[in-house]
Design an enzyme around this catalytic site. Structure first.
Site, PDB file in Angstrom:
ATOM      1  N   HIS A  26       1.356  16.783  -0.825  1.00 61.06           N
ATOM      2  CA  HIS A  26       2.348  15.880  -0.224  1.00 61.06           C
ATOM      3  C   HIS A  26       3.649  16.601   0.102  1.00 61.06           C
ATOM      4  O   HIS A  26       4.147  16.533   1.230  1.00 61.06           O
ATOM      5  CB  HIS A  26       2.622  14.707  -1.163  1.00 61.06           C
ATOM      6  CG  HIS A  26       1.402  13.960  -1.568  1.00 61.06           C
ATOM      7  ND1 HIS A  26       0.470  13.518  -0.652  1.00 61.06           N
ATOM      8  CD2 HIS A  26       0.940  13.586  -2.785  1.00 61.06           C
ATOM      9  CE1 HIS A  26      -0.502  12.899  -1.284  1.00 61.06           C
ATOM     10  NE2 HIS A  26      -0.252  12.930  -2.578  1.00 61.06           N
ATOM     11  N   CYS A  58      -3.425   8.575  -5.543  1.00 55.22           N
ATOM     12  CA  CYS A  58      -3.156   7.225  -6.030  1.00 55.22           C
ATOM     13  C   CYS A  58      -4.197   6.230  -5.548  1.00 55.22           C
ATOM     14  O   CYS A  58      -4.269   5.104  -6.056  1.00 55.22           O
ATOM     15  CB  CYS A  58      -1.762   6.777  -5.599  1.00 55.22           C
ATOM     16  SG  CYS A  58      -1.499   6.837  -3.816  1.00 55.22           S
TER      17      CYS A  58
END
Length: 482
Positions: A26, A58
Site C-alpha cells: 500500500h 483486510c
C-alpha cells in the site's frame, strides 16, 4: 552514479534524479504513483520480495466468509500499471543490505539467485511488517501443518480453500484483535466450530472499553464462538490420526480442538535494514510529517514507521492502510519538493463491522490512557439517534475520553447494532483530537439538525454536556426526586 544518463545527440551527461523504493504494497504503491504523477522525469526503481502487490489483506476474512467471491478483486494495482507510469518494478527481488552512507543497496533475485548492486539519490523505505510468533511456543510444536498466518495473498488462497474443506470442522484463531475476530466470524459463517483465544481478558482491548467489548462478546457467543480469553498459548499437539497435522491448541488453562489454527497476535515492523536510524521501542522508524527518517535522503512509509500520535504526544506505530497510503503521498511530495503535503499527526482511527456490531474508535481508550498514567475521565451515553417521535430510530452508544483538567479530547468510541450505523462521525472526532480541541470547543462546532437524521442535542453533544456537568436529564430526575 545514481541518476546519470548520456544525451545521445550532444554526448553530454545529464542528471536525472533516481528514487529507489523498497517494498511495494500500500505505502510503496502510493509513493510510486505520486512520485511519477508529480514528476514523470524521475527514474524510479522498486523492489519487492513478493510476486504480487497492492493486496488488500483486510478483505481476507470477507473472502473466507464468501462475501468477496473472487479474491483477485482485492488487488487495486499491479506491476503493469506501475510500469506504464514509468517505474522499473522488480518483483521477487529481495533487498538484503542498504548502505545509507554510500547510497547503495544489495539486491538478490529470488528466482535466479543473481545478486547485484543498485544506487539511489533518494530512498523510500516501505518494507512493512510481518506477523509475530507466539512467544513461548516451541518451534517444533508450531511447525505442525495447518498452523497458518494471515497476511499475504498466498495466505488468503490457502485460508479460503480450508474454509471449504469438509475435513476442517474446527478452527482456532489465536489473537482477538480485528483480524482474529473477523476470521472467527468468517469461519463460523462457513459452519466451522470456532474458538477464539487471547491472553487478554477482553476482545480488541486496545481500541474499545468494556461498554463496547462486553456486548460484542455476548453476540459472538450467541453466534456459537467459543471465547478462551485470558489464556496463554503454550503449544500445539498433533491430531491422533494424522501426526503431522495440528489437532489441538494447548493453553495454560486448557486444550481446544483445532483442525486449523490461524495466528494473528500482532505485527513487527521490518526495519532491520536501517540499523542506524532512530526507532521506537518496537523497532518502528521515527519520521517527521514529510516521512523523513533520521538518515539523510531516506524516507520511510507504511507499517514500518512511527508517526506523531496526537493523543499520545509522541511517536507511535499505527499500522493502518489509511496511514500507509497517506504516508506514501507525503513522502513522494517531499521528495518532489511539493510544499504543504505532510502527515503532521495521526490518531489511530479504525473501525470494525462484525456480528452485527458497527464499531469505530479513535485516539485512546480509557483503559489504555489509564494504563499510561494519564489523568483522564470519560463520558458514556446510550441515546436514540433520531427523535423518538420519528417512530423509527436506533440506539447509538458513544464514549468520550478526555483530559480530566483541560477537557482536551483524547479518545472516542462509537457503536450501534444491525442496520444502524453512525461510525463516520469518528472522522470529526479524530480531527478534533488531531487539532487538540477541548470538549466545549467541539460542542460549539456548527452542525445541522434535521429529525430525519439526528436530534437537536445529538449524541455527541449530549455526551459532552454530561462530561462538563450539564446532564439535564439527570438533573431533572434528581430535582423530581426531592
Amino acid at each position: 552514479m545514481a541518476g546519470e544518463e548520456r544525451n545521445r545527440e550532444s554526448g553530454e551527461t545529464q542528471t536525472r534524479q533516481k528514487v529507489v523504493v523498497v517494498g511495494i504494497n500500500h505505502a510503496g504503491t502510493s509513493a510510486i504513483r505520486t512520485l511519477l504523477a508529480q514528476n514523470p522525469e524521475l527514474e524510479v526503481n522498486a523492489y519487492d520480495r513478493n510476486s504480487n502487490i497492492s493486496f488488500l489483506g483486510c478483505g481476507i476474512a470477507l473472502a473466507v466468509g464468501g462475501t468477496v467471491k473472487n479474491p483477485e478483486d482485492l488487488f487495486y494495482c499491479d506491476q503493469v500499471q506501475l510500469d506504464a507510469l514509468g517505474a522499473r518494478v522488480f518483483m521477487e527481488h529481495e533487498v538484503y543490505a542498504i548502505n545509507t552512507r554510500e547510497k547503495t543497496l544489495l539486491v538478490r533475485n529470488l528466482k535466479s539467485g543473481e545478486e547485484f548492486q543498485d544506487s539511489y539519490d533518494k530512498l523510500v523505505y516501505a518494507a512493512g511488517s510481518w506477523p509475530l510468533d507466539i512467544p513461548g511456543v516451541p518451534p517444533e510444536s508450531a511447525a505442525l501443518k495447518n498452523i497458518m498466518l494471515c497476511k499475504l495473498y498466498q495466505h488468503a488462497q490457502e485460508l479460503i480453500k480450508k474454509a471449504d474443506e469438509p475435513e476442517i470442522s474446527s478452527v482456532a484463531v489465536i489473537g482477538a484483535g480485528y483480524i482474529g475476530i473477523e476470521l472467527a466470524e468468517a469461519y463460523r459463517q462457513k459452519g466451522k466450530e470456532v474458538t477464539l483465544i487471547d491472553y487478554e481478558t477482553r476482545v480488541i482491548p486496545r481500541y474499545f472499553d468494556t461498554e463496547f467489548t462486553r456486548l460484542l462478546e455476548e453476540d459472538m457467543q450467541k453466534a456459537g464462538i467459543t471465547l478462551a480469553l485470558g489464556e496463554k498459548v503454550t503449544g500445539f499437539s498433533p491430531a491422533p490420526d494424522n501426526p503431522g497435522h495440528v489437532g489441538q491448541v494447548i493453553t495454560d488453562r486448557g486444550r481446544y480442538q483445532a483442525d486449523l489454527v490461524i495466528t494473528a497476535v500482532g505485527f513487527r515492523p521490518n526495519t532491520d535494514l536501517l540499523k542506524e536510524a532512530e526507532k521506537t521501542e518496537n523497532g518502528a522508524l521515527v519520521v517527521d510529517g514529510s516521512m523523513r527518517t533520521s538518515l539523510p535522503d531516506v524516507w520511510a512509509v507504511g507499517d514500518s514507521v512511527a508517526m506523531y500520535h496526537a493523543a499520545l504526544d509522541r511517536h507511535q506505530q499505527v499500522a493502518l492502510a489509511t496511514n500507509a497510503v497517506k504516508s506514501g503521498i507525503a513522502a513522494a511530495s517531499s521528495i518532489n519538493g511539493i510544499p504543504g503535503v505532510s502527515v503532521e499527526s495521526v490518531a489511530g482511527t479504525n473501525a470494525i463491522c462484525v456480528f452485527e456490531n458497527n464499531l469505530a474508535s479513535t485516539g485512546l481508550s480509557e483503559a489504555a490512557a489509564r494504563e499510561l498514567g494519564l489523568p483522564v475521565a470519560s463520558s458514556y451515553i446510550e441515546d436514540a439517534d433520531r427523535p423518538e417521535f420519528m417512530n423509527d430510530y436506533g440506539i447509538t452508544r458513544i464514549k468520550l475520553v478526555y483530559h480530566r483538567e483541560t477537557f482536551r479530547l483524547l479518545g472516542a468510541q462509537i457503536g450501534s447494532h444491525g442496520e444502524i450505523n453512525h461510525t463516520e462521525v469518528i472522522y470529526f472526532l479524530a480531527l478534533a483530537i488531531q487539532k487538540k480541541m477541548t470538549l466545549p470547543e467541539i460542542a460549539f462546532t456548527d452542525v445541522y439538525f434535521l429529525p430525519h437524521f439526528n436530534k437537536p442535542f445529538n449524541f455527541i453533544l449530549t455526551a459532552i454536556l454530561k462530561a462538563i456537568g450539564l446532564d439535564y436529564e439527570a438533573a431533572a430526575q434528581q430535582r423530581g426526586g426531592k
